[in-house]
Design an enzyme around this catalytic site. Sequence first.
Site, PDB file in Angstrom:
ATOM      1  N   GLU A  60       1.075  -1.007   0.251  1.00  0.00           N
ATOM      2  CA  GLU A  60       0.025   0.100  -0.125  1.00  0.00           C
ATOM      3  C   GLU A  60       0.704   1.109   0.015  1.00  0.00           C
ATOM      4  OE1 GLU A  60      -0.206  -2.715   1.787  1.00  0.00           O
ATOM      5  OE2 GLU A  60      -2.340  -3.104   2.455  1.00  0.00           O
ATOM      6  N   CYS A  88      -2.239  -4.409   7.011  1.00  0.00           N
ATOM      7  CA  CYS A  88      -1.851  -4.560   8.340  1.00  0.00           C
ATOM      8  C   CYS A  88      -2.413  -3.093   9.182  1.00  0.00           C
ATOM      9  CB  CYS A  88      -0.399  -4.703   8.707  1.00  0.00           C
ATOM     10  SG  CYS A  88       0.463  -3.114   8.355  1.00  0.00           S
TER      11      CYS A  88
END
Lengths: 182, 430
Positions: A60, A88
Amino acid sequence: MNPDKKAYHERFMREAIAMAELALRSDETPVGCVFVKDDEIIGRGMNETNRTLNGTRHAEFVALAGILSKLPISILKETDLYVTVEPCVMCASMLRQYGIRAVYFGCWNERFGGTGGVLNIHSDISVDKPYPVHGGIFREEAIMLLRKFYVQENEKAPEPKQKRTRELKTEISPMDIHAPKK
Amino acid sequence: MSTLTLSPASVDSRLSEPKTRFALPSRPSRHMLSNCLRAMPLPSRSEHLIVDQPFLFRCAKLFNSVISKAIPDLKTNDFQHLRRVVQFKFLPPHLQKTFRSSKGGVVLTEDPSEEDVAEQDDTVRYFLVSPSKAIQHAALVDAFRQNPPWCESKASPRIFYVTVPTFSPTSSEQAAQWSVEYWPITYKNTNPYGPHPSLVARNVAEIEKDAGKWLALAEKAAEQVYSQNLGERVGCVIVDNSKGRPEIVAVAADSRWRNPTGEPETKNDGPGNVMAHAVERAIAMVGKKRLRAVGKDPDTLDRKLFCDSPLTDMERRYYELDNLPSNGYLCVELDIYVTHEPCVMCSMAILHSRFKRCIFGRRMPYTGGLTADNAEGKMEEKPKLGDGLGHGIFWRPSELNWKLLAWEFTNEEDKENGKISDHTPNTLQA
């Protein structure tokens, strides 16, 4: 999810999986993502933690570093993320601070997932706007990629664990690992 | 202030004395972010005391095999903190008295005077069997009657019931106290509710001398970039304290308002460049230094938006020092000092990077990811905004894949005088 919607999301998740496959070939944890605005992919990313020796270089981050060098942050309010593994805790918070519109992911991350796997950073109390998440799109494919990686030796770890004897399991039961905890 | 002699490389010579005296809290247990995430606080002493009454009897050998046959599903893990085999002289006084005078239970010998002598003999052992609910009294007696020495004797084993603490103690002091009051207790450094106080105390002793200095340096670093309108006034310092002499590994300031061309971005309601938070930048600098240490290009796969090249002379000075070993892994063994409590993203970045310790200055109850309790030190299941988010992203060993120690660095003088050291809004994501 109706068939048209399903096909729409699967189309982008297939692109995210292609990035994860590229990561696997590059000796990186196979996690890949694409960001989608107005039905177009505006950026792609894959995990780069091993090659940068930086444990925060998740897919990301890599994708957004590319996107935001050309486009303003404000466009993220109309942008969705497709990522093969649940973001996460770190990425979930980053996405919320940036104001992402929605997140679609493959398998859950039971080790440090931030959108349901372990914590609920997308929806918990915060100064930033919450975002919706949808998990389970091509979950089996995402898990298989991770398994392929984990049967390899991780030479970067300080005390490499002996993984040669491990076998690649191919069956995935409905509530196997990488399923939501709740 | 500090009596420690530091090498010139490890302290910024331009660093002025901190404006006010910093002091680590004298009571680390209160300030330590120890209660991580759990809705349940550390169990109090009274909650530990239960009516579980494990069987007890004397003599030492063969018991394990007898018991495992008699109680096949016994979970010894549940009472690992209790000593299994104890000599008479190590029993708590009240049990010594009871056992010596007791005619109850089943008596091994017919002659009480002989028994009295035997009880005080070093060769006699008292053996903890199981929770009382695990087996019926008669069944246990039967199990032993089938084995030596009782199968050859008319005598039966003596069995007592004792009250013991259900849970493990949370400190060595508590263990010592319970050993006198209930039953000999061991204590291990595996507290699921937070880092053990003795572990905390040991680490405080290692860091308290210099903590204020590193935080002052982090503030100075932040000020330098903030004054160029490139970021918020947040800074951090990464220190290697593993070699007996502290060494600064990286210094980085927040640069979220620096646009891709390097110019100041007009501050707006938006978050700025979230990836350029001070912690993210400093961690990236460590990675680049490690790449350099193994002879690789530090700019491998680098991207401008990560903002991980030095922006000031001070950042550059520490970035250019070759003071990381080539065989290191991420930020293992390193400490990170941050002017503010890191946001959730940065807290998890610290955890991902396997830091050893994190010390932050100002607590950020609206945005901070480390604290597990609210400003009053209470735990709430569902915190209100501004009371602390309750994530405790430093010690969730059963859920997250790493744990570290974390402290809020409090300045008691400032608190008393009502001073606020910076004017950063409390909703800032640091």
